[in-house]
Design a protein around this motif. Sequence first.
Motif, PDB file in Angstrom:
ATOM      1  N   TYR A 199      86.946  33.040  14.746  1.00  0.00           N
ATOM      2  CA  TYR A 199      86.140  33.804  15.560  1.00  0.00           C
ATOM      3  C   TYR A 199      86.572  34.163  16.849  1.00  0.00           C
ATOM      4  CZ  TYR A 199      81.850  35.606  17.845  1.00  0.00           C
ATOM      5  OH  TYR A 199      80.957  36.379  18.543  1.00  0.00           O
ATOM      6  N   GLN A 200      86.970  33.271  17.785  1.00  0.00           N
ATOM      7  CA  GLN A 200      87.432  33.298  19.057  1.00  0.00           C
ATOM      8  C   GLN A 200      88.577  34.411  19.277  1.00  0.00           C
ATOM      9  OE1 GLN A 200      87.966  29.475  20.782  1.00  0.00           O
ATOM     10  NE2 GLN A 200      85.804  29.360  21.452  1.00  0.00           N
ATOM     11  N   ASN A 201      89.604  34.025  18.389  1.00  0.00           N
ATOM     12  CA  ASN A 201      91.004  34.889  18.132  1.00  0.00           C
ATOM     13  C   ASN A 201      90.891  36.076  17.502  1.00  0.00           C
ATOM     14  OD1 ASN A 201      93.303  33.145  19.498  1.00  0.00           O
ATOM     15  ND2 ASN A 201      91.804  31.835  18.287  1.00  0.00           N
ATOM     16  N   GLU A 202      89.797  36.479  16.629  1.00  0.00           N
ATOM     17  CA  GLU A 202      89.904  37.689  15.642  1.00  0.00           C
ATOM     18  C   GLU A 202      88.693  38.419  15.628  1.00  0.00           C
ATOM     19  OE1 GLU A 202      92.421  37.387  12.396  1.00  0.00           O
ATOM     20  OE2 GLU A 202      92.701  35.263  12.757  1.00  0.00           O
ATOM     21  N   GLY A 203      87.559  37.628  15.908  1.00  0.00           N
ATOM     22  CA  GLY A 203      86.275  38.315  15.782  1.00  0.00           C
ATOM     23  C   GLY A 203      85.546  37.765  14.395  1.00  0.00           C
ATOM     24  N   LEU A 204      84.217  38.534  14.242  1.00  0.00           N
ATOM     25  CA  LEU A 204      83.556  38.027  13.117  1.00  0.00           C
ATOM     26  C   LEU A 204      84.242  38.585  11.962  1.00  0.00           C
ATOM     27  CD1 LEU A 204      80.830  36.725  12.309  1.00  0.00           C
ATOM     28  CD2 LEU A 204      79.630  38.788  12.634  1.00  0.00           C
ATOM     29  N   ARG A 205      84.655  39.844  11.955  1.00  0.00           N
ATOM     30  CA  ARG A 205      85.199  40.583  10.801  1.00  0.00           C
ATOM     31  C   ARG A 205      86.448  39.791  10.310  1.00  0.00           C
ATOM     32  NH1 ARG A 205      88.589  45.840  12.735  1.00  0.00           N
ATOM     33  NH2 ARG A 205      90.117  44.728  14.207  1.00  0.00           N
ATOM     34  N   ALA A 206      86.882  38.898  10.945  1.00  0.00           N
ATOM     35  CA  ALA A 206      88.086  38.135  10.332  1.00  0.00           C
ATOM     36  C   ALA A 206      87.706  37.462   8.969  1.00  0.00           C
ATOM     37  CB  ALA A 206      88.524  37.155  11.427  1.00  0.00           C
ATOM     38  N   PHE A 207      86.314  36.988   8.841  1.00  0.00           N
ATOM     39  CA  PHE A 207      85.969  36.154   7.906  1.00  0.00           C
ATOM     40  C   PHE A 207      85.900  36.761   6.699  1.00  0.00           C
ATOM     41  CE2 PHE A 207      84.264  33.715  11.609  1.00  0.00           C
ATOM     42  CZ  PHE A 207      84.913  32.495  11.476  1.00  0.00           C
ATOM     43  N   TRP A 208      85.819  38.100   6.864  1.00  0.00           N
ATOM     44  CA  TRP A 208      85.885  38.775   5.434  1.00  0.00           C
ATOM     45  C   TRP A 208      87.342  39.724   5.071  1.00  0.00           C
ATOM     46  CZ3 TRP A 208      81.700  37.495   8.127  1.00  0.00           C
ATOM     47  CH2 TRP A 208      80.704  37.052   7.349  1.00  0.00           C
ATOM     48  N   LYS A 209      88.402  39.147   5.748  1.00  0.00           N
ATOM     49  CA  LYS A 209      89.495  39.847   5.517  1.00  0.00           C
ATOM     50  C   LYS A 209      89.986  39.389   4.189  1.00  0.00           C
ATOM     51  CE  LYS A 209      91.848  37.599   8.869  1.00  0.00           C
ATOM     52  NZ  LYS A 209      93.016  37.184   9.692  1.00  0.00           N
ATOM     53  N   GLY A 210      90.520  40.315   3.520  1.00  0.00           N
ATOM     54  CA  GLY A 210      91.090  40.139   1.988  1.00  0.00           C
ATOM     55  C   GLY A 210      89.957  40.230   1.036  1.00  0.00           C
ATOM     56  N   ASN A 211      88.777  40.294   1.699  1.00  0.00           N
ATOM     57  CA  ASN A 211      87.740  40.261   0.544  1.00  0.00           C
ATOM     58  C   ASN A 211      87.427  41.485  -0.478  1.00  0.00           C
ATOM     59  OD1 ASN A 211      85.046  39.123  -0.457  1.00  0.00           O
ATOM     60  ND2 ASN A 211      84.449  41.097   0.453  1.00  0.00           N
ATOM     61  N   LEU A 212      87.906  42.500   0.137  1.00  0.00           N
ATOM     62  CA  LEU A 212      87.919  43.791  -0.747  1.00  0.00           C
ATOM     63  C   LEU A 212      89.125  43.692  -1.774  1.00  0.00           C
ATOM     64  CD1 LEU A 212      86.918  46.763  -1.288  1.00  0.00           C
ATOM     65  CD2 LEU A 212      88.824  47.568   0.220  1.00  0.00           C
ATOM     66  N   VAL A 213      90.308  43.223  -1.594  1.00  0.00           N
ATOM     67  CA  VAL A 213      91.275  43.229  -2.644  1.00  0.00           C
ATOM     68  C   VAL A 213      90.731  41.851  -3.355  1.00  0.00           C
ATOM     69  CG1 VAL A 213      92.553  41.624  -1.231  1.00  0.00           C
ATOM     70  CG2 VAL A 213      93.428  42.852  -3.025  1.00  0.00           C
TER      71      VAL A 213
END
Length: 344
Positions: free
Chosen positions: A59-73
Motif C-alpha cells: 500500500y505504501q509503495n504502490e497504493g490501493l489499486r496495487a491489490f487488484w493488479k492482474g485481476n482482470l487477466v
Amino acid sequence: MAAVKKDNRLTSSQNSLCAGFAGIFSKTLTSPLEVVKIKSQVGTFHCKKGFMQSFLLIYQNEGLRAFWKGNLVSCLRLFPYTAVHLTTYKQIVHIHMDEVGFISQWRALFAGGLAGVAAALATYPLEVAETRLIVQNCRERTYISIVHTISKTYRNEGLLALYRGFSLTVLGAFPFSVGCYAVYMHLDKLWQEPQFRFTPLQNIINGCVAAGVAQTLSYPFDTVKRKMQAQSSRLPHFGGVDVHFTGMVNCFVQIVKNNGVLSMWNGLTANTLKIVPYFGLLFTSFEMCKQVFLYRNGYIVSPLSTKLAPGVDQSLGPYELKEMKHYLKKRNFASEESSLRKFW
C-alpha cells in the motif's frame, strides 16, 4: 475455479453465466490475498517482513489499486480455461467409460488432471501476464495492459518465455490430484454419513479442506513456476525474484540453498486464508445469480426468495416448462372460447 453443482432448471448458457459471475466476483474480492501470495512466492521486497507487513508495504509503495493488479487477466482467463477443461474432460471420460457408462475413480481423477493440463496449456500466456503485472511496481510500470504484456514478452524474449515454467503445472498436478482424492475418499468417515446427503454448507467445507490439502502439497511447484514466470534479464531487478537461476532444477536448488526448504511455501498463509472466503463467495454468488434465472424461468416466486412457484413441476427443464405453459395457456384459451360459444 471450483466446481459448482449444475441445476437442470437452468439452461446451459445460464449455468455458464452463473459460474462466470461467481468466479469473477470471488476472484475480485480475494485479489489482495492473491497479490500478496504471488509477491511472496516470487520474493519481492514487500514480503520480507511477514504476512501483515506485506499489505502495508504494498500500500505504501504502490497504493490501493496495487491489490487488484492482474485481476482482470485472471478473470478473463476463467472463460477459456473452463471451456477447454470441460470439453477435454468430457472427451477423456467418454473414452474410458465401459459399455454401461461406468468409469473408475482413478480414471476420472486422471481425466480431470489431464483436462486441467490441457486447459492450462491453452491459457498459460495469460497466467504469465498475470504474474508479471502483479510483480511490477504499478507506479513504475513496464507493462501497461494484458495485450502489451504478452506482446512485449514475445518480442523481447520469444515465444518460449510465455510458457516458461509450464512443466511445473504438469508436475504439480499429481500431488494436487492426490490431495483432492485423499480428502474426498474420507469425507463420509469425517461426516459419518454418505456423500449424497451432504448439505451445501458441508460441500463448501469439503471444498475448502480439499483445496487446502491439495494446494499445500503442490505449493512448491507453484512457487518455482511463479519465479520462472517473473524472472527476466530484460526487466528491472530481474523481475523482482529473490534468487537467480538458469532453469527449473537450478531454481529449486537456489531456493533451498539461499532461503531454506520452508521458503518453498512462502505465501502459503495468504493462500490458505484466501480459500475460505473464495469458496464462500463462489457458492454464495452462484446461488444469488441462479435465483435470478430461476425466477425468470418461472420456478420460484421471487429472485429474493427460495419459495417454489405453486403448480410448477421442478423436474422439468426450462424449455420443457416453457412448452408446458404454452400448452396450458392454449388449452385454457380454447376452453374459454368453447364456453363463450355455448353461452351465445
